[in-house]
Enzyme design. Structure first.
Site, mmCIF file in Angstrom:
data_model
loop_
_atom_site.group_PDB
_atom_site.id
_atom_site.type_symbol
_atom_site.label_atom_id
_atom_site.label_comp_id
_atom_site.label_asym_id
_atom_site.label_seq_id
_atom_site.Cartn_x
_atom_site.Cartn_y
_atom_site.Cartn_z
ATOM 1 N N SER A 126 -3.305 -3.312 2.109
ATOM 2 C CA SER A 126 -3.543 -2.533 3.319
ATOM 3 C C SER A 126 -3.756 -3.468 4.502
ATOM 4 C CB SER A 126 -4.779 -1.662 3.081
ATOM 5 O OG SER A 126 -5.555 -1.554 4.230
ATOM 6 N N LYS B 230 -6.776 -2.380 11.471
ATOM 7 C CA LYS B 230 -7.152 -3.006 12.739
ATOM 8 C C LYS B 230 -8.194 -4.099 12.533
ATOM 9 C CE LYS B 230 -8.541 0.347 15.376
ATOM 10 N NZ LYS B 230 -8.337 1.548 14.543
ATOM 11 N N ASP C 144 -19.971 6.191 6.150
ATOM 12 C CA ASP C 144 -18.561 6.379 6.553
ATOM 13 C C ASP C 144 -17.795 6.998 5.388
ATOM 14 O OD1 ASP C 144 -16.318 6.359 8.184
ATOM 15 O OD2 ASP C 144 -15.792 4.283 7.743
ATOM 16 N N ASP D 224 -15.351 0.610 0.761
ATOM 17 C CA ASP D 224 -15.599 0.380 2.188
ATOM 18 C C ASP D 224 -17.070 0.602 2.548
ATOM 19 O OD1 ASP D 224 -14.894 -0.337 4.710
ATOM 20 O OD2 ASP D 224 -13.713 1.442 5.167
ATOM 21 N N ASN E 61 -7.679 -6.934 6.476
ATOM 22 C CA ASN E 61 -6.637 -6.702 5.479
ATOM 23 C C ASN E 61 -7.232 -6.756 4.088
ATOM 24 O OD1 ASN E 61 -5.193 -7.174 7.815
ATOM 25 N ND2 ASN E 61 -3.592 -8.333 6.784
HETATM 26 N N1 LIG Z 1 -11.069 -2.849 -4.531
HETATM 27 C C1 LIG Z 1 -9.924 -2.300 -4.116
HETATM 28 N N2 LIG Z 1 -8.912 -2.071 -4.999
HETATM 29 C C2 LIG Z 1 -7.751 -1.510 -4.564
HETATM 30 N N3 LIG Z 1 -7.497 -1.168 -3.301
HETATM 31 C C3 LIG Z 1 -8.456 -1.359 -2.380
HETATM 32 C C4 LIG Z 1 -9.715 -1.938 -2.742
HETATM 33 N N4 LIG Z 1 -10.484 -2.017 -1.629
HETATM 34 C C5 LIG Z 1 -9.739 -1.520 -0.628
HETATM 35 N N5 LIG Z 1 -8.515 -1.117 -1.054
HETATM 36 C C6 LIG Z 1 -7.431 -0.554 -0.222
HETATM 37 O O1 LIG Z 1 -7.511 -1.119 1.072
HETATM 38 C C7 LIG Z 1 -7.706 -0.104 2.047
HETATM 39 C C8 LIG Z 1 -8.667 -0.586 3.139
HETATM 40 O O2 LIG Z 1 -9.910 -0.910 2.553
HETATM 41 P P1 LIG Z 1 -11.267 -0.495 3.254
HETATM 42 O O3 LIG Z 1 -11.321 0.973 3.451
HETATM 43 O O4 LIG Z 1 -12.342 -1.143 2.465
HETATM 44 O O5 LIG Z 1 -11.160 -1.264 4.614
HETATM 45 P P2 LIG Z 1 -11.214 -0.753 6.121
HETATM 46 O O6 LIG Z 1 -12.137 -1.639 6.826
HETATM 47 O O7 LIG Z 1 -11.426 0.722 6.185
HETATM 48 O O8 LIG Z 1 -9.792 -1.065 6.570
HETATM 49 P P3 LIG Z 1 -8.863 -0.136 7.462
HETATM 50 O O9 LIG Z 1 -9.373 -0.317 8.861
HETATM 51 O O10 LIG Z 1 -7.528 -0.704 7.177
HETATM 52 O O11 LIG Z 1 -9.018 1.285 6.934
HETATM 53 C C9 LIG Z 1 -8.213 1.087 1.286
HETATM 54 O O12 LIG Z 1 -7.843 2.297 1.902
HETATM 55 C C10 LIG Z 1 -7.549 0.932 -0.060
HETATM 56 O O13 LIG Z 1 -6.251 1.476 -0.014
HETATM 57 MG MG LIG Z 2 -11.722 2.276 5.010
#
Ligand SMILES: Nc1ncnc2c1ncn2[C@@H]1O[C@H](COP(=O)(O)OP(=O)(O)OP(=O)(O)O)[C@@H](O)[C@H]1O
Ligand SMILES: [Mg+2]
Length: 258
Positions: A59, A62, A192, A209, A65
């Site tokens: 993913s 903003k 969140d 997250d 990653n």
């Molecule tokens: N441990 C994990 N295993 C598999 N996929 C993950 C994992 N952690 C996060 N992801 C993937 O990465 C994406 C973004 O992670 P996360 O929600 O923690 O970050 P974020 O800060 O919300 O980033 P964004 O701003 O891109 O949403 C998640 O929606 C998921 O698809």
């Molecule tokens: Mg997220």
């Protein structure tokens, strides 16, 4: 710059990722995320035997990653890298105010974003220890968090919003139970929580997250918890679940036991 095989391999990999990025935006993201400091940090995680290879981005957002990677045993792991940018800083500062764990922290944007990654790690740890279904935390270093990878060899687990739930009532009840565990056992409110931060893996909900999760003594805990409840209710109502009353859920989560 370190000059050895591991470092060369990493640089190659990053160059390849940049070249295979589909859009200009994605390429831009890649070059922004992989500044010198971050490359060196990944290298450090490699030297420490946490990461062996970087696989592919799961993913790109903003603020950061998430990458699929492998440990030296070949097991898949997830690497979340916070971008050191104004966007990240602006979002996180309101959560940091009022959190006693950040008292006295001042200084550069970079420092605060690093503290944020350590906060995500510690929140994950508390939740994992409390028996909540979250990715197992493995390590944090500077602006990155390494954790258990949720998914299969072929693909990372989807978000709950993108799947047809076999038994939405069961998942709903399970999430309410997890929210209560989070409050009672981990002493945290996610703050969140929504269908955008819950993965669906092996017919179960996995909460992710957790960087912004706050201690229950935080000033705004009540508002955060109500918002989480409302999001969960809204989503599951849209999936045909007869959801519970928000105040009843709130009471159940926060009630004192005799
Ligand atoms: N441990 C994990 N295993 C598999 N996929 C993950 C994992 N952690 C996060 N992801 C993937 O990465 C994406 C973004 O992670 P996360 O929600 O923690 O970050 P974020 O800060 O919300 O980033 P964004 O701003 O891109 O949403 C998640 O929606 C998921 O698809
Ligand atoms: Mg997220």
């Amino acid at each position: 710059m370190p000059r050895d095989e591991a470092y060369d391999k990493l640089e190659h990999k990053l160059m390849a990722l940049r070249q295979t990025s589909r859009t200009g935006d994605e390429r831009q993201t890649m070059s922004e995320v992989f500044d010198k400091g971050t490359i060196l940090s990944i290298y450090k995680l490699m030297k420490d035997g946490i990461i062996d290879t970087l696989e592919h981005p799961i993913s790109t957002g903003k603020e950061g990653n998430v990458f699929a990677a492998r440990d030296p045993q070949g097991k898949m792991i997830a690497l979340k890298i916070y971008r050191v940018s104004n966007a990240t800083f602006n979002r996180i500062s309101r959560y940091i105010e009022g959190d006693k764990r950040f008292r006295g922290l001042s200084g550069s944007r970079r420092k605060i974003i690093m503290a944020w990654a350590s906060k995500e790690f510690r929140n994950l740890q508390r939740m994992y220890d409390a028996g909540i279904n979250v990715p197992k935390p493995l390590r944090f270093h500077r602006n990155m968090v390494v954790m258990e990878y949720i998914g299969t060899e072929d693909s990372a687990a989807p978000l709950i919003k993108d799947v047809v739930l076999e038994d939405p009532d069961r998942i709903y009840e399970d999430l309410l139970r997890q929210m209560k565990l989070m409050y009672k056992e981990a002493g945290l409110v996610h703050a969140d929580l929504s269908e955008y931060n819950i993965l669906y893996s092996q017919q179960n909900a996995v909460i992710i997250d957790v960087g912004q999760a706050v201690l229950i003594e935080h000033l705004n805990t009540k508002d955060f918890l109500y918002r989480d409840i409302d999001n969960i209710n809204r989503f599951f109502r849209s999936r045909g679940v007869e959801v519970k009353n928000r105040d009843d859920i709130f009471k159940n989560i926060t009630e004192m036991e005799e």
